[in-house]
Design a protein around this motif. Structure first.
Motif, PDB file in Angstrom:
ATOM      1  N   GLU A  81       0.837  -1.210   0.000  1.00 26.40           N
ATOM      2  CA  GLU A  81       0.000   0.000   0.000  1.00 26.40           C
ATOM      3  C   GLU A  81       0.868   1.255   0.000  1.00 26.40           C
ATOM      4  OE1 GLU A  81      -3.858  -1.806   2.459  1.00 26.40           O
ATOM      5  OE2 GLU A  81      -2.265  -0.715   3.520  1.00 26.40           O
ATOM      6  N   LEU A 141      -1.181   3.892  -2.135  1.00 30.19           N
ATOM      7  CA  LEU A 141      -2.572   3.646  -1.783  1.00 30.19           C
ATOM      8  C   LEU A 141      -2.864   4.086  -0.341  1.00 30.19           C
ATOM      9  CD1 LEU A 141      -2.919   0.020  -3.229  1.00 30.19           C
ATOM     10  CD2 LEU A 141      -3.601   2.171  -4.329  1.00 30.19           C
ATOM     11  N   LYS A 142      -4.122   4.325  -0.052  1.00 30.06           N
ATOM     12  CA  LYS A 142      -4.509   4.664   1.310  1.00 30.06           C
ATOM     13  C   LYS A 142      -4.368   3.434   2.213  1.00 30.06           C
ATOM     14  CE  LYS A 142      -7.841   8.250   0.011  1.00 30.06           C
ATOM     15  NZ  LYS A 142      -9.269   8.668   0.063  1.00 30.06           N
ATOM     16  N   ASP A 148      -5.055   0.343   4.409  1.00 24.68           N
ATOM     17  CA  ASP A 148      -6.143  -0.646   4.409  1.00 24.68           C
ATOM     18  C   ASP A 148      -6.880  -0.763   3.074  1.00 24.68           C
ATOM     19  OD1 ASP A 148      -5.617  -1.375   7.051  1.00 24.68           O
ATOM     20  OD2 ASP A 148      -7.020   0.097   7.860  1.00 24.68           O
ATOM     21  N   SER A 149      -6.325  -0.153   2.015  1.00 30.24           N
ATOM     22  CA  SER A 149      -6.953  -0.283   0.694  1.00 30.24           C
ATOM     23  C   SER A 149      -6.985  -1.734   0.232  1.00 30.24           C
ATOM     24  CB  SER A 149      -6.191   0.556  -0.339  1.00 30.24           C
ATOM     25  OG  SER A 149      -6.277   1.925  -0.057  1.00 30.24           O
ATOM     26  N   LYS A 162      -7.102  -4.343   2.304  1.00 32.87           N
ATOM     27  CA  LYS A 162      -7.474  -5.130   3.488  1.00 32.87           C
ATOM     28  C   LYS A 162      -8.166  -6.433   3.119  1.00 32.87           C
ATOM     29  CE  LYS A 162      -9.553  -4.533   8.051  1.00 32.87           C
ATOM     30  NZ  LYS A 162     -10.269  -3.582   8.953  1.00 32.87           N
TER      31      LYS A 162
END
Length: 230
Positions: free
Chosen positions: A39, A44-45, A47-48, A50
């Motif tokens: 991530e 990426l943000k 927990d994208s 997750k």
């Protein structure tokens, strides 16, 4: 979702690399650590990914094996980049390492004791400083003083430039250790520890100042190789 991951140091920033290792040190779950690493590097943000499967995370992590192992500065062969622009400012590597000062060397040594790649931005903040003037291929850089703003700016430096500088410095440091071996070891043992381990750099500067605290600033401006011949 298509994810693009870096495949060499030029595609990673110093701050990303430091965050990656800080994340690995704190995270005890291997799967979560790998996911968070992907991530981070993919921009990426948190927990994208997750809900991503173990297989997909494992497959993506395989392409990052070159990065997940801490690099050995003495085996890497990245060139030294002497000049670059960062955030609208021109930076230059210390032009003449034979004129490395006691203050610069003491801070570099002290930081290295914390682990080179844990304080990479601060090491680069000493080795690279703002260019003050230039003529053809010659240039001068700002006189060294610790600078928190420059430390922060160096987190946006490309890792290939940072690692190339560290490799160059550590080779130079190795030469100093070799040429001044009796100072860098305990009891004259050529396989002993460096000066910092024996006395501590601030103790050495105090000795060079003959115990006069008012002379400490002047001592820090002496060239390190000159100081070691005293």
């Amino acid at each position: 979702m298509k994810i693009i991951l870096p495949d060499n140091y030029s595609e990673i920033k110093v701050g990303q690399y430091m965050s990656l290792w800080d994340m690995y040190e704190k995270q005890t779950d291997a799967f979560v650590a790998q996911r968070q690493c992907i991530e981070l590097l993919a921009g990426l943000k948190p927990d994208s990914l997750k809900n991503a499967t173990w297989e997909s995370i494992e497959q993506a992590s395989t392409s990052l094996n070159w990065l997940i192992s801490e690099p050995d500065p003495f085996t890497l062969k990245l060139p030294l980049v002497r000049r670059f622009e960062l955030e609208g400012k021109q930076y230059g590597f210390i032009p003449d390492m034979s004129k490395l000062t006691v203050g610069e060397y003491a801070d570099l040594e002290t930081l290295c004791k914390d682990g080179v790649f844990d304080v990479l931005n601060k090491l680069c903040s000493i080795l690279f400083r703002e260019v003050t003037n230039e003529k053809l291929d010659k240039y001068n850089i700002k006189v060294y003083e610790p600078d928190a703003d420059r430390d922060e700016a160096m987190k946006n430096l490309q890792m290939d430039i940072a690692v190339g500088a560290i490799v160059f410095f550590l080779q130079h440091r190795k030469g100093i250790n070799f040429h001044y071996g009796t100072l860098f070891t305990k009891d004259g043992n050529s396989e002993g520890d460096i000066i910092h381990d024996k006395w501590g750099w601030y103790g050495i500067m105090y000795q060079l100042a003959s115990g006069n605290l008012l002379q400490m600033d002047a001592v820090q401006s002496i060239y390190i190789e000159q100081a070691l011949t005293f």
